[in-house]
Design a protein around this motif. Structure first.
Motif, PDB file in Angstrom:
ATOM      1  N   MET A   1       0.845  -1.202   0.000  1.00 41.65           N
ATOM      2  CA  MET A   1       0.000   0.000   0.000  1.00 41.65           C
ATOM      3  C   MET A   1       0.879   1.250   0.000  1.00 41.65           C
ATOM      4  O   MET A   1       1.789   1.370   0.830  1.00 41.65           O
ATOM      5  CB  MET A   1      -0.902   0.011   1.236  1.00 41.65           C
ATOM      6  N   THR A   2       0.588   2.161  -0.917  1.00 42.07           N
ATOM      7  CA  THR A   2       1.352   3.410  -0.994  1.00 42.07           C
ATOM      8  C   THR A   2       0.813   4.403   0.030  1.00 42.07           C
ATOM      9  O   THR A   2      -0.364   4.739   0.029  1.00 42.07           O
ATOM     10  CB  THR A   2       1.246   4.021  -2.401  1.00 42.07           C
ATOM     11  N   LEU A   3       1.698   4.842   0.924  1.00 45.09           N
ATOM     12  CA  LEU A   3       1.295   5.767   1.982  1.00 45.09           C
ATOM     13  C   LEU A   3       1.481   7.218   1.557  1.00 45.09           C
ATOM     14  O   LEU A   3       0.606   8.062   1.766  1.00 45.09           O
ATOM     15  CB  LEU A   3       2.113   5.480   3.239  1.00 45.09           C
ATOM     16  N   LEU A   4       2.648   7.524   0.958  1.00 44.95           N
ATOM     17  CA  LEU A   4       2.976   8.899   0.578  1.00 44.95           C
ATOM     18  C   LEU A   4       3.405   8.946  -0.875  1.00 44.95           C
ATOM     19  O   LEU A   4       4.167   8.095  -1.333  1.00 44.95           O
ATOM     20  CB  LEU A   4       4.115   9.435   1.463  1.00 44.95           C
ATOM     21  N   GLN A   5       2.897   9.941  -1.598  1.00 46.37           N
ATOM     22  CA  GLN A   5       3.321  10.190  -2.973  1.00 46.37           C
ATOM     23  C   GLN A   5       3.745  11.641  -3.096  1.00 46.37           C
ATOM     24  O   GLN A   5       2.961  12.552  -2.805  1.00 46.37           O
ATOM     25  CB  GLN A   5       2.180   9.916  -3.956  1.00 46.37           C
ATOM     26  N   PHE A  33       8.689  10.698  -5.697  1.00 48.35           N
ATOM     27  CA  PHE A  33       8.955   9.391  -5.091  1.00 48.35           C
ATOM     28  C   PHE A  33       7.715   8.952  -4.309  1.00 48.35           C
ATOM     29  O   PHE A  33       6.834   9.754  -4.009  1.00 48.35           O
ATOM     30  CB  PHE A  33      10.182   9.416  -4.169  1.00 48.35           C
ATOM     31  N   ASP A  34       7.666   7.657  -4.006  1.00 51.99           N
ATOM     32  CA  ASP A  34       6.591   7.087  -3.188  1.00 51.99           C
ATOM     33  C   ASP A  34       7.198   6.459  -1.947  1.00 51.99           C
ATOM     34  O   ASP A  34       8.363   6.057  -1.941  1.00 51.99           O
ATOM     35  CB  ASP A  34       5.816   6.006  -3.952  1.00 51.99           C
ATOM     36  N   VAL A  35       6.392   6.342  -0.902  1.00 49.43           N
ATOM     37  CA  VAL A  35       6.773   5.600   0.298  1.00 49.43           C
ATOM     38  C   VAL A  35       5.660   4.613   0.600  1.00 49.43           C
ATOM     39  O   VAL A  35       4.498   5.006   0.735  1.00 49.43           O
ATOM     40  CB  VAL A  35       6.996   6.532   1.506  1.00 49.43           C
ATOM     41  N   GLU A  36       6.021   3.342   0.690  1.00 53.95           N
ATOM     42  CA  GLU A  36       5.046   2.304   0.998  1.00 53.95           C
ATOM     43  C   GLU A  36       4.856   2.180   2.504  1.00 53.95           C
ATOM     44  O   GLU A  36       5.740   2.527   3.289  1.00 53.95           O
ATOM     45  CB  GLU A  36       5.504   0.965   0.415  1.00 53.95           C
ATOM     46  N   LEU A  37       3.703   1.662   2.903  1.00 51.79           N
ATOM     47  CA  LEU A  37       3.435   1.448   4.319  1.00 51.79           C
ATOM     48  C   LEU A  37       4.408   0.418   4.880  1.00 51.79           C
ATOM     49  O   LEU A  37       4.572  -0.670   4.320  1.00 51.79           O
ATOM     50  CB  LEU A  37       1.995   0.966   4.504  1.00 51.79           C
ATOM     51  N   GLY A  38       5.089   0.778   5.953  1.00 54.76           N
ATOM     52  CA  GLY A  38       6.004  -0.142   6.620  1.00 54.76           C
ATOM     53  C   GLY A  38       7.405  -0.174   6.063  1.00 54.76           C
ATOM     54  O   GLY A  38       8.241  -0.943   6.546  1.00 54.76           O
ATOM     55  N   VAL A 173       7.190   8.531   9.982  1.00 49.18           N
ATOM     56  CA  VAL A 173       8.142   9.313  10.772  1.00 49.18           C
ATOM     57  C   VAL A 173       9.280   9.736   9.848  1.00 49.18           C
ATOM     58  O   VAL A 173       9.886   8.894   9.185  1.00 49.18           O
ATOM     59  CB  VAL A 173       8.696   8.501  11.959  1.00 49.18           C
ATOM     60  N   ILE A 174       9.541  11.038   9.792  1.00 50.15           N
ATOM     61  CA  ILE A 174      10.615  11.573   8.965  1.00 50.15           C
ATOM     62  C   ILE A 174      11.803  11.889   9.867  1.00 50.15           C
ATOM     63  O   ILE A 174      11.702  12.722  10.767  1.00 50.15           O
ATOM     64  CB  ILE A 174      10.153  12.835   8.210  1.00 50.15           C
ATOM     65  N   GLU A 200       7.696  -3.210  15.571  1.00 47.13           N
ATOM     66  CA  GLU A 200       6.582  -3.314  16.523  1.00 47.13           C
ATOM     67  C   GLU A 200       5.315  -2.639  16.020  1.00 47.13           C
ATOM     68  O   GLU A 200       4.210  -3.165  16.188  1.00 47.13           O
ATOM     69  CB  GLU A 200       6.976  -2.676  17.859  1.00 47.13           C
ATOM     70  N   SER A 201       5.469  -1.476  15.386  1.00 43.95           N
ATOM     71  CA  SER A 201       4.306  -0.651  15.049  1.00 43.95           C
ATOM     72  C   SER A 201       3.962  -0.612  13.568  1.00 43.95           C
ATOM     73  O   SER A 201       2.848  -0.219  13.204  1.00 43.95           O
ATOM     74  CB  SER A 201       4.528   0.783  15.550  1.00 43.95           C
ATOM     75  N   GLY A 202       4.907  -0.937  12.687  1.00 40.36           N
ATOM     76  CA  GLY A 202       4.600  -1.015  11.262  1.00 40.36           C
ATOM     77  C   GLY A 202       4.510   0.311  10.538  1.00 40.36           C
ATOM     78  O   GLY A 202       3.973   0.375   9.430  1.00 40.36           O
ATOM     79  N   PHE A 203       5.031   1.398  11.130  1.00 41.83           N
ATOM     80  CA  PHE A 203       4.984   2.684  10.432  1.00 41.83           C
ATOM     81  C   PHE A 203       6.123   2.784   9.428  1.00 41.83           C
ATOM     82  O   PHE A 203       7.007   1.922   9.373  1.00 41.83           O
ATOM     83  CB  PHE A 203       4.997   3.864  11.407  1.00 41.83           C
TER      84      PHE A 203
END
Length: 273
Positions: A1-5, A33-38, A173-174, A200-203
């Motif tokens: 799943m794509t979280l950030l685009q 760029f994209d960032v996927e969940l986890g 988290v950046i 633990e949290s999957g972020f």
């Protein structure tokens, strides 16, 4: 799943020029760029490459001149009010210098629970218990919640910043050069903490750094920036094992390595001992 685009982002700054005329400096130029969940995306480059400016745009701490930021399917590029507040709840930042990012007049309890207060969230167990739980989670003594930032070491202060970021259970988290100001041994401890918390949290993380040796330990994918542009983007194995851009090769060549002959002699001495 794509979280950030992040799509086609440009950031220009006006700078004073000759005879009072203003000129334009492009810090970020058509970055996508994209960032996927986890996952952890590392953004690397030398000072002035635009990586921190890109991170601040992704965190909505800076407005892009052009381009789009989409988070969890929602365009947040120009978000305001409640929409921006929801975004702030989901995206947190850990800054480079832990002491300059912590209010020296606030206790650790107040610092860590500040995001909860700003979001109007009242923990059922109370703010102090919530702060102590977060301190324990990042490896700090919860009994020290009434101390002030100056009473902690640099590594401990950075853990306070991480605990503050986790207070609202973010999805992203950046980390903007979050370990570059720390000693090497403390860097390793903080990196292990960040990886454990993610497991633990999957972020997700966007991890800004200039040290490729650090990046290699924590990232899933790497974006290499030079002069405001991404010149290479790929998995950790692709970028470190088969870099395609000359600038990436230059960065990798600058990473300190143990002389193979010295390493072989060191291992041989250990065997004989």
């Amino acid at each position: 799943m794509t979280l950030l685009q992040v799509q086609g982002v440009v950031k220009e700054f006006s700078t004073p020029g000759a005879l009072g005329r203003k000129s334009t400096f492009t810090a970020v130029d058509d970055v996508s760029f994209d960032v996927e969940l986890g996952e952890t995306l590392a953004v690397v480059g030398e000072s002035g490459s635009g990586k921190s400016t890109t991170a601040r745009i992704a965190a909505r701490l800076l407005e892009p001149t052009r381009g789009t930021v989409i988070f969890d399917g929602v365009d947040v590029t120009r978000a305001r009010g409640k929409e921006l507040a929801r975004f702030r709840n989901d995206v947190q930042v850990v800054f480079q210098d832990p002491f300059s990012s912590l209010n020296p007049r606030y206790t650790v309890e107040r610092i860590i629970t500040a995001p909860l207060s700003y979001q109007g969230i009242k923990p059922a167990e109370g703010y102090r218990a919530a702060a102590q739980e977060l301190m324990e989670r990042v490896g700090l003594n919860p009994d020290h919640c009434q101390r002030y930032p100056a009473q902690f070491s640099g590594g401990q202060a950075q853990r306070i910043g991480i605990a503050r970021a986790l207070a609202v259970n973010p999805k992203l988290v950046i980390c903007d050069e979050a370990v570059s100001a720390l000693d090497v041994s403390i860097q390793a401890q903080v990196l292990e903490l960040l990886m454990r918390l993610q497991a633990e949290s999957g972020f997700s993380y966007i991890f800004i750094a200039h040290d490729l040796a650090v990046v290699r330990q924590i990232c899933h994918r790497v974006a290499v920036m030079n002069q405001g542009r991404i010149v290479e983007l790929g998995t950790r194995e692709q970028v470190f094992g088969d870099p395609q851009d000359d600038y990436t090769r230059t960065l990798l060549a600058a990473v300190p390595r143990i002389n193979p002959e010295w390493d072989a002699k060191r291992r041989q001495r250990k065997v004989t001992l």
